[in-house]
Design an enzyme around this catalytic site. Sequence first.
Site, short mmCIF file in Angstrom:
data_model
loop_
_atom_site.label_atom_id
_atom_site.label_comp_id
_atom_site.label_asym_id
_atom_site.label_seq_id
_atom_site.Cartn_x
_atom_site.Cartn_y
_atom_site.Cartn_z
N HIS A 142 177.88 68.21 42.97
CA HIS A 142 177.20 69.48 43.18
C HIS A 142 176.26 69.39 44.38
O HIS A 142 175.98 68.30 44.89
CB HIS A 142 176.42 69.90 41.94
CG HIS A 142 177.28 70.42 40.83
ND1 HIS A 142 177.83 69.60 39.88
CD2 HIS A 142 177.70 71.68 40.54
CE1 HIS A 142 178.55 70.34 39.04
NE2 HIS A 142 178.48 71.59 39.41
N LYS A 146 170.70 71.08 42.97
CA LYS A 146 170.92 71.12 41.51
C LYS A 146 169.99 70.12 40.84
O LYS A 146 169.92 68.95 41.24
CB LYS A 146 172.37 70.82 41.18
CG LYS A 146 172.70 70.98 39.69
CD LYS A 146 174.20 70.88 39.45
CE LYS A 146 174.55 70.98 37.97
NZ LYS A 146 174.13 72.27 37.39
#
Length: 250
Positions: A142, A146
Amino acid sequence: MTNIILTGACGKMGKVIQSVVDARENCNIVAGVDKYNDNLSPFPVYSSLREVKEEADVIIDFSNPSLLDELLDYATKNNTALVIATTGFDECQKKKIVDSSKQCPIFFTYNMSIGINLLASLAKKAVAVLGNDFDIEIIEQHHNQKIDAPSGTALMLADAISEEFDKPMKYEYDRHSKREKRTKDEIGIHSIRGGTIVGEHSILFAGRDENITLSHSARSKEVFAVGAVNAAQFMCGKTPGMYDMGELVK
């Protein structure tokens, strides 16, 4: 017409949700909730759900786990359907969600993408065929903003895989701190954070002299927004209970 309250309205996902709703004629955002109002939304945005005056059929939540109590309190008191797309909940919070579903309908999944839910089904099928002969590793990637790791989706995939075994499986997040061989009852879960990666999930089945990889790549946040809006429309008129992507794609 499905009337929606959007929590996390001014965040990145909130903006994408708005664009998806704008392209449809059968749903409408009547109010938003966000502590940081950018004053760019075409609907009123409040700092908390307690301030919302508009009535809605469903709430779409793309906010933060810390707001869960307020969210569940509003939904149960007003008997409003709730689509929870936020991740990073602990076990106590997950129990609160299940308990609240006895009073209002709640749609809860770790990933709103239909493709990811198909990936989970394929992984379960792979376990049924391959059995204990293959080691299983999950790799998730990600963007560098995040906060939670591993991703809720990675844990969802691990849970789906574990259901296919007749013995408890343990999740291994960190092997560098110990020196021992890999055991057959573990699923490795690895997190990568960097750049602007939207979401990449791979499941590696490593056997003797052969490897099998199942993977899913999200190229934009819109796949999650479309899934959330579809879920919101699906939840209209539902009775109290827990719902997930399985019911939506039947």
